[in-house]
Write a protein that holds these residues in place. Structure first.
Motif, PDB file in Angstrom:
ATOM      1  N   HIS A  75       7.500  80.984  59.361  1.00 40.61           N
ATOM      2  CA  HIS A  75       7.904  81.656  60.599  1.00 40.61           C
ATOM      3  C   HIS A  75       7.686  80.739  61.796  1.00 40.61           C
ATOM      4  O   HIS A  75       8.484  80.723  62.729  1.00 40.61           O
ATOM      5  CB  HIS A  75       7.092  82.931  60.817  1.00 40.61           C
ATOM      6  CG  HIS A  75       7.406  84.004  59.834  1.00 40.61           C
ATOM      7  ND1 HIS A  75       8.683  84.415  59.572  1.00 40.61           N
ATOM      8  CD2 HIS A  75       6.606  84.742  59.038  1.00 40.61           C
ATOM      9  CE1 HIS A  75       8.649  85.353  58.658  1.00 40.61           C
ATOM     10  NE2 HIS A  75       7.405  85.569  58.320  1.00 40.61           N
ATOM     11  N   PHE A  76       6.586  79.980  61.763  1.00 41.49           N
ATOM     12  CA  PHE A  76       6.287  79.100  62.895  1.00 41.49           C
ATOM     13  C   PHE A  76       7.367  78.027  63.034  1.00 41.49           C
ATOM     14  O   PHE A  76       7.757  77.667  64.153  1.00 41.49           O
ATOM     15  CB  PHE A  76       4.904  78.463  62.736  1.00 41.49           C
ATOM     16  CG  PHE A  76       4.492  77.685  63.961  1.00 41.49           C
ATOM     17  CD1 PHE A  76       4.018  78.347  65.079  1.00 41.49           C
ATOM     18  CD2 PHE A  76       4.627  76.308  64.001  1.00 41.49           C
ATOM     19  CE1 PHE A  76       3.672  77.645  66.221  1.00 41.49           C
ATOM     20  CE2 PHE A  76       4.278  75.602  65.145  1.00 41.49           C
ATOM     21  CZ  PHE A  76       3.807  76.272  66.255  1.00 41.49           C
TER      22      PHE A  76
ATOM     23  N   SER B  43      13.809  83.222  57.767  1.00 40.75           N
ATOM     24  CA  SER B  43      12.608  83.863  58.291  1.00 40.75           C
ATOM     25  C   SER B  43      12.542  85.319  57.817  1.00 40.75           C
ATOM     26  O   SER B  43      11.481  85.809  57.429  1.00 40.75           O
ATOM     27  CB  SER B  43      12.631  83.789  59.812  1.00 40.75           C
ATOM     28  OG  SER B  43      11.356  83.885  60.344  1.00 40.75           O
TER      29      SER B  43
ATOM     30  N   ASP C 212      10.401  78.458  62.420  1.00 40.92           N
ATOM     31  CA  ASP C 212      11.520  79.137  63.082  1.00 40.92           C
ATOM     32  C   ASP C 212      11.249  79.295  64.578  1.00 40.92           C
ATOM     33  O   ASP C 212      12.159  79.158  65.392  1.00 40.92           O
ATOM     34  CB  ASP C 212      11.764  80.493  62.425  1.00 40.92           C
ATOM     35  CG  ASP C 212      13.155  80.990  62.720  1.00 40.92           C
ATOM     36  OD1 ASP C 212      14.100  80.204  62.551  1.00 40.92           O
ATOM     37  OD2 ASP C 212      13.297  82.151  63.146  1.00 40.92           O
ATOM     38  N   VAL C 213       9.991  79.588  64.941  1.00 46.13           N
ATOM     39  CA  VAL C 213       9.617  79.695  66.359  1.00 46.13           C
ATOM     40  C   VAL C 213       9.950  78.384  67.082  1.00 46.13           C
ATOM     41  O   VAL C 213      10.555  78.375  68.151  1.00 46.13           O
ATOM     42  CB  VAL C 213       8.111  80.016  66.491  1.00 46.13           C
ATOM     43  CG1 VAL C 213       7.609  79.776  67.907  1.00 46.13           C
ATOM     44  CG2 VAL C 213       7.834  81.452  66.082  1.00 46.13           C
TER      45      VAL C 213
ATOM     46  N   THR D 110       1.249  74.100  68.148  1.00 50.26           N
ATOM     47  CA  THR D 110       1.905  74.469  69.406  1.00 50.26           C
ATOM     48  C   THR D 110       1.760  73.332  70.414  1.00 50.26           C
ATOM     49  O   THR D 110       2.728  72.945  71.075  1.00 50.26           O
ATOM     50  CB  THR D 110       1.274  75.753  69.972  1.00 50.26           C
ATOM     51  OG1 THR D 110       1.272  76.742  68.955  1.00 50.26           O
ATOM     52  CG2 THR D 110       2.024  76.261  71.185  1.00 50.26           C
TER      53      THR D 110
ATOM     54  N   LEU E 298      -2.095  76.515  63.707  1.00 46.81           N
ATOM     55  CA  LEU E 298      -0.847  76.815  64.419  1.00 46.81           C
ATOM     56  C   LEU E 298      -1.010  76.634  65.924  1.00 46.81           C
ATOM     57  O   LEU E 298      -0.079  76.186  66.599  1.00 46.81           O
ATOM     58  CB  LEU E 298      -0.365  78.234  64.104  1.00 46.81           C
ATOM     59  CG  LEU E 298       0.194  78.457  62.699  1.00 46.81           C
ATOM     60  CD1 LEU E 298       0.725  79.869  62.565  1.00 46.81           C
ATOM     61  CD2 LEU E 298       1.302  77.470  62.361  1.00 46.81           C
TER      62      LEU E 298
ATOM     63  N   LEU F 139       3.487  82.397  57.057  1.00 48.44           N
ATOM     64  CA  LEU F 139       3.206  82.203  58.491  1.00 48.44           C
ATOM     65  C   LEU F 139       3.738  80.856  58.957  1.00 48.44           C
ATOM     66  O   LEU F 139       4.358  80.743  60.017  1.00 48.44           O
ATOM     67  CB  LEU F 139       1.699  82.241  58.762  1.00 48.44           C
ATOM     68  CG  LEU F 139       0.995  83.588  58.818  1.00 48.44           C
ATOM     69  CD1 LEU F 139      -0.462  83.389  59.184  1.00 48.44           C
ATOM     70  CD2 LEU F 139       1.661  84.511  59.830  1.00 48.44           C
TER      71      LEU F 139
END
Lengths: 111, 209
Positions: free
Chosen positions: B189-190, B83, B192-193, B38, B34, B186
């Motif tokens: 969710h990432f 999420s 969604d980030v 990024t 992750l 996880l």
């Protein structure tokens, strides 16, 4: 947060305690979800309502996005729990390199 | 504890996603991935910011002509809700309830699929109504690369979670598959980030001008 030291020696008591803890945590998740929806609504409203200047809206919605992502990372992805030291280091290293890249690319078009 | 151990509601550990060595490695390795993701998305954002509205001539449409608030808003709500539903799935995983976990994962998948349908409609709309394509301008290339990469991540996540559900349908929860479900959540969710920054930087900032 308090989910790591849960051994009283009596498995029944532990389960009861753990269930309560995770139910409580789930309630916190629902609250942070409501806050995230709220932040999204404000961001969309700030753009939909014409009249604010771009110099205000852009930093404002970026700030809302950062706050919302902090909720996502620390609550939904459990970074607020114990044992997330290495994940934090990995993620923030990524953020650092990413921030430098974005800074470089956006300054390159200004001059 | 070892991965194949048959566990019951009473013996299920508090942190099933980290209670074997394999699970610990998976957890650490996935967060490392992750961190890399990024950087990947940050460079795509940087490229987009540098090339936004860079078109060869005035016949090409700019960001403020293309984007529409309602579509972006619905897509955002779908992904944000998905999420939360995957958080519910992990809540039931921790309570050793495979059935409810699968139910919430299926809801997550449906929301994710709805998001993807909207995105395909949106791209199709830009190509046919505005002649805004991947090769029409630098702006087009940067836009489709960034948003398309995110859409590709959503599509991959849908396949991943579907595979996990099908593969473990009759097996129930154990310490072998619990970390797999956790890591997939996880990832979700990432996604969604990343979307939070896409709707802010690409769509909202694009409409501001």
């Amino acid at each position: 947060m308090a989910n790591s030291q849960l051994n009283s020696g009596n498995p029944r008591v532990d389960i009861e305690y753990r269930r309560k803890k995770s139910a409580e945590e789930m309630r916190h998740h629902v609250v942070s979800f409501a806050l995230m929806i709220f932040l999204t609504l404000i961001a969309f409203a700030a753009v939909a309502i014409k009249g604010f200047s771009a110099w205000f809206i852009v930093p404002f919605i970026l700030l809302l996005a950062v706050v919302q992502v902090i909720f996502q990372l620390y609550y939904f992805m459990h970074m607020s729990h114990k044992g997330h030291e290495a994940p934090s280091m990995f993620l923030y290293s990524g953020v650092l390199v990413g921030a430098v890249t974005i800074l470089a690319f956006s300054t390159i078009i200004w001059w | 504890m070892h991965a194949e151990e048959k566990l019951t509601y009473e013996t299920w550990p508090a942190e099933p996603e980290k209670s074997t060595l394999e699970a610990k490695n998976k957890f650490l390795g996935f967060w490392f991935f992750l961190g890399g993701e990024t950087v990947l998305f940050a460079s795509l954002f940087a490229t987009y910011l540098a090339l936004k509205d860079k078109v060869p001539d005035s016949t090409h449409h700019l960001a403020k002509d293309l984007f529409e608030l309602p579509l972006t808003f619905v897509a955002t709500m779908l992904l944000l809700t998905s999420s939360l539903t995957s958080v519910y799935a992990m809540y039931h995983m921790k309570n050793f309830n495979a059935k409810k976990m699968n139910l919430w994962l299926v809801i997550t998948l449906l929301l994710g699929a709805a998001f993807l349908v909207l995105e395909i409609y949106e791209f199709n709309h830009y190509v046919h109504e505005f002649h805004h394509t991947f090769t029409s301008s630098a702006f087009g290339s940067a836009f489709y690369t960034l948003v398309g990469f995110h859409g590709g991540h959503v599509a991959f996540g849908l396949l991943w979670i579907t595979t996990l559900i099908v593969r473990n349908a009759k097996r129930g929860l154990d310490l072998y598959n619990a970390p797999k479900f956790y890591v997939a959540s996880l990832y979700w969710h990432f996604i969604d980030v990343v979307w939070v920054f896409i709707f802010t930087v690409v769509y909202l900032m694009g409409m501001v001008g």
